[in-house]
Design a protein around this motif. Structure first.
Motif, PDB file in Angstrom:
ATOM      1  N   GLN A 131     -11.694  18.851  41.084  1.00 41.51           N
ATOM      2  CA  GLN A 131     -10.628  19.829  41.265  1.00 41.51           C
ATOM      3  C   GLN A 131     -10.513  20.329  42.703  1.00 41.51           C
ATOM      4  N   ASP A 132      -9.304  20.697  43.070  1.00 41.14           N
ATOM      5  CA  ASP A 132      -8.954  21.381  44.312  1.00 41.14           C
ATOM      6  C   ASP A 132      -8.659  22.813  43.868  1.00 41.14           C
ATOM      7  N   ILE A 133      -9.563  23.731  44.188  1.00 40.44           N
ATOM      8  CA  ILE A 133      -9.500  25.097  43.657  1.00 40.44           C
ATOM      9  C   ILE A 133      -9.204  26.082  44.778  1.00 40.44           C
ATOM     10  N   GLU A 134      -8.109  26.817  44.639  1.00 42.60           N
ATOM     11  CA  GLU A 134      -7.815  27.909  45.574  1.00 42.60           C
ATOM     12  C   GLU A 134      -8.409  29.184  44.999  1.00 42.60           C
ATOM     13  N   TRP A 135      -9.086  29.956  45.841  1.00 41.92           N
ATOM     14  CA  TRP A 135      -9.788  31.144  45.364  1.00 41.92           C
ATOM     15  C   TRP A 135      -9.756  32.233  46.429  1.00 41.92           C
ATOM     16  N   LEU A 136     -10.120  33.434  46.021  1.00 41.86           N
ATOM     17  CA  LEU A 136     -10.269  34.537  46.968  1.00 41.86           C
ATOM     18  C   LEU A 136     -11.367  35.478  46.486  1.00 41.86           C
ATOM     19  N   LEU A 137     -11.915  36.207  47.429  1.00 45.58           N
ATOM     20  CA  LEU A 137     -12.868  37.275  47.128  1.00 45.58           C
ATOM     21  C   LEU A 137     -12.228  38.597  47.502  1.00 45.58           C
ATOM     22  N   SER A 138     -12.262  39.525  46.568  1.00 42.39           N
ATOM     23  CA  SER A 138     -11.759  40.870  46.799  1.00 42.39           C
ATOM     24  C   SER A 138     -12.767  41.826  46.185  1.00 42.39           C
ATOM     25  N   ASP A 139     -13.259  42.755  46.971  1.00 40.50           N
ATOM     26  CA  ASP A 139     -14.301  43.686  46.509  1.00 40.50           C
ATOM     27  C   ASP A 139     -15.469  42.932  45.874  1.00 40.50           C
TER      28      ASP A 139
END
Length: 170
Positions: free
Chosen positions: A143-151
């Motif tokens: 998979q090509d996974i777009e992600w983010l970290l917030s808090d």
């Protein structure tokens, strides 16, 4: 209640078993509820012009996703297998929003991880890497996974199959 939105494409013409045209269509982020109708129309109009001019697709195969906009302290992409053919996972990330990364505006930090090594380059990434591996296992494909970290919380924005590697490299 949601205060801000992201409007993005999720088109059948973007991702097939043989190719990915990720990033070809307009994404609108940090949109208020009042701006939402205009943002949706802009994304659809952009898709209509691109589908007609060079993607040979139909607007009938185009859809959009309206998601809650989450401000990212860190955002990135995880390829659960190297898209150039290696067995390792490739993680690229930077401090800031994902659009800057996926559009190529910035040069991200990068590291690789071999799933079978049992050794984590950075212990802080151990839990997130396991989540990425679980996503790959759920779809039974790299998979090509777009992600983010917030808090300090991981949010997966989108995942799609990697189409640049052969069956034997999966």
């Amino acid at each position: 209640p949601v205060k801000r939105y992201a409007v993005r494409s999720s088109a059948l013409v973007e991702d097939t078993n043989n190719n990915s045209l990720a990033g070809q269509f307009l994404t609108k982020i940090n949109i208020t509820a009042q701006q939402l109708p205009v943002a949706i129309k802009e994304v659809i109009d952009d898709a209509a012009s691109k589908l007609e001019s060079h993607l040979s697709g139909s607007l009938l195969n185009f859809s959009i996703i309206v998601q809650e906009y989450i401000p990212a302290q860190t955002s990135g992409v995880c390829f659960t297998r190297n898209p150039l053919g290696g067995r390792e996972a490739v993680i690229e990330y930077h401090q800031g929003i994902g659009e800057d990364l996926v559009s190529g505006k910035i040069k991200p930090e990068r590291f690789t991880h071999y799933w079978n090594s049992g050794i984590y380059v950075n212990k802080n990434w151990q839990d997130n890497l396991q989540i990425f591996k679980n996503i790959e296992q759920s779809f039974s494909k790299p998979q090509d996974i777009e992600w983010l970290l917030s808090d300090n919380k991981l949010f997966v924005v989108q995942t799609r199959p990697i189409t640049t590697i052969s069956r034997s490299e999966e």
